[in-house]
Design a protein around this motif. Sequence first.
Motif, PDB file in Angstrom:
ATOM      1  N   LEU A  27     -30.638 -18.116 -47.646  1.00 19.53           N
ATOM      2  CA  LEU A  27     -29.287 -18.659 -47.455  1.00 19.53           C
ATOM      3  C   LEU A  27     -29.229 -20.157 -47.765  1.00 19.53           C
ATOM      4  O   LEU A  27     -28.190 -20.657 -48.198  1.00 19.53           O
TER       5      LEU A  27
ATOM      6  N   GLU B   1     -24.789 -15.796 -51.699  1.00 23.67           N
ATOM      7  CA  GLU B   1     -23.904 -15.081 -50.787  1.00 23.67           C
ATOM      8  C   GLU B   1     -24.632 -13.864 -50.235  1.00 23.67           C
ATOM      9  O   GLU B   1     -25.292 -13.147 -50.980  1.00 23.67           O
ATOM     10  N   GLU B   2     -24.462 -13.618 -48.951  1.00 23.53           N
ATOM     11  CA  GLU B   2     -25.135 -12.493 -48.292  1.00 23.53           C
ATOM     12  C   GLU B   2     -24.199 -11.302 -48.198  1.00 23.53           C
ATOM     13  O   GLU B   2     -23.031 -11.445 -47.845  1.00 23.53           O
ATOM     14  N   THR B   3     -24.731 -10.125 -48.512  1.00 15.37           N
ATOM     15  CA  THR B   3     -23.978  -8.886 -48.362  1.00 15.37           C
ATOM     16  C   THR B   3     -24.952  -7.765 -48.016  1.00 15.37           C
ATOM     17  O   THR B   3     -26.164  -7.990 -47.946  1.00 15.37           O
TER      18      THR B   3
ATOM     19  N   VAL C 203     -24.320  -7.607 -41.894  1.00 14.87           N
ATOM     20  CA  VAL C 203     -25.753  -7.607 -42.180  1.00 14.87           C
ATOM     21  C   VAL C 203     -26.561  -7.913 -40.919  1.00 14.87           C
ATOM     22  O   VAL C 203     -27.753  -7.639 -40.846  1.00 14.87           O
TER      23      VAL C 203
ATOM     24  N   MET D 196     -23.468 -16.477 -43.251  1.00 10.69           N
ATOM     25  CA  MET D 196     -24.079 -15.219 -42.834  1.00 10.69           C
ATOM     26  C   MET D 196     -23.011 -14.141 -42.740  1.00 10.69           C
ATOM     27  O   MET D 196     -21.940 -14.376 -42.193  1.00 10.69           O
ATOM     28  N   GLU D 197     -23.325 -13.015 -43.276  1.00  5.11           N
ATOM     29  CA  GLU D 197     -22.412 -11.879 -43.300  1.00  5.11           C
ATOM     30  C   GLU D 197     -22.582 -11.056 -42.018  1.00  5.11           C
ATOM     31  O   GLU D 197     -23.677 -10.558 -41.746  1.00  5.11           O
TER      32      GLU D 197
ATOM     33  N   ASN E  83     -26.654  -9.467 -58.395  1.00  7.36           N
ATOM     34  CA  ASN E  83     -27.729  -9.369 -57.415  1.00  7.36           C
ATOM     35  C   ASN E  83     -28.876 -10.279 -57.838  1.00  7.36           C
ATOM     36  O   ASN E  83     -29.325 -10.212 -58.973  1.00  7.36           O
TER      37      ASN E  83
ATOM     38  N   ARG F 219     -34.448 -14.902 -44.364  1.00  8.00           N
ATOM     39  CA  ARG F 219     -32.986 -15.022 -44.458  1.00  8.00           C
ATOM     40  C   ARG F 219     -32.565 -16.478 -44.471  1.00  8.00           C
ATOM     41  O   ARG F 219     -31.745 -16.880 -45.302  1.00  8.00           O
TER      42      ARG F 219
ATOM     43  N   PRO G 203     -30.218  -6.374 -46.623  1.00  8.88           N
ATOM     44  CA  PRO G 203     -29.550  -7.643 -46.926  1.00  8.88           C
ATOM     45  C   PRO G 203     -29.793  -8.007 -48.388  1.00  8.88           C
ATOM     46  O   PRO G 203     -30.933  -8.079 -48.839  1.00  8.88           O
ATOM     47  N   CYS G 204     -28.698  -8.192 -49.119  1.00  8.08           N
ATOM     48  CA  CYS G 204     -28.772  -8.506 -50.543  1.00  8.08           C
ATOM     49  C   CYS G 204     -28.091  -9.858 -50.755  1.00  8.08           C
ATOM     50  O   CYS G 204     -27.051 -10.139 -50.159  1.00  8.08           O
ATOM     51  N   TYR G 205     -28.675 -10.664 -51.611  1.00  8.34           N
ATOM     52  CA  TYR G 205     -28.166 -12.017 -51.848  1.00  8.34           C
ATOM     53  C   TYR G 205     -27.746 -12.135 -53.299  1.00  8.34           C
ATOM     54  O   TYR G 205     -28.502 -11.812 -54.214  1.00  8.34           O
TER      55      TYR G 205
END
Length: 192
Positions: A27, A32-34, A5, A1-2, A48, A23, A40-42
């Motif tokens: 995950l 990867e979370e950003t 975010v 988890m970022e 992307n 989420r 929230p973009c994975y």
Amino acid sequence: MEPKVAFYFELETPFQDQVKLLREIVLSTGLEETLKWGQPCYMQGKRNIVLIHHFKEYCALLFFKGALLQNPKGLLIQQTAQVQAARQMRFTDIKTIKAQKADIKAYIYEAIAVEEAGIAVPMKKLTDYPVPALLQAAFKKEPAFKKAFNGLTPGRQRAYLLYFAQPKQEKTVLSRIEKYKPQILAGKGLND
């Protein structure tokens, strides 16, 4: 988890529990979370794959290349006719998310496979968008206006063409063209 975010999942919204569950599911696929565009973009590497966002009536997973995914159950939705690549899975309750958990993961894994294969969504060309007659007339009347319009990026041109083509009444089209002419002459897009 970022950590950057985390704020998104603490927002007071009617869909707070739903986005937290989404989420967890996303995950669990190893993405990867950003944070991109405030959402929230994975991603896989630098690509992307899916984004979580919410609106007044629902929350959603947005698949960036959703148009390329199989959709046998009809769970992927095209937001508007102008959206070419992305597709959404929309949710309003936890029960639906839990019931569709396997489908969500399947879409994510398929989206990853599409990215790994390097498949691109065939996009409409700028020439596929009609130029409204009133805009053509304005171009004839003022060649500098046409030159400035043609100097815009294709995305900015497309946004203006769609915006100018929406109204049914000529006076509305004309007022939009006049309102945005200075912006176009300055090389700016519709939302700049």
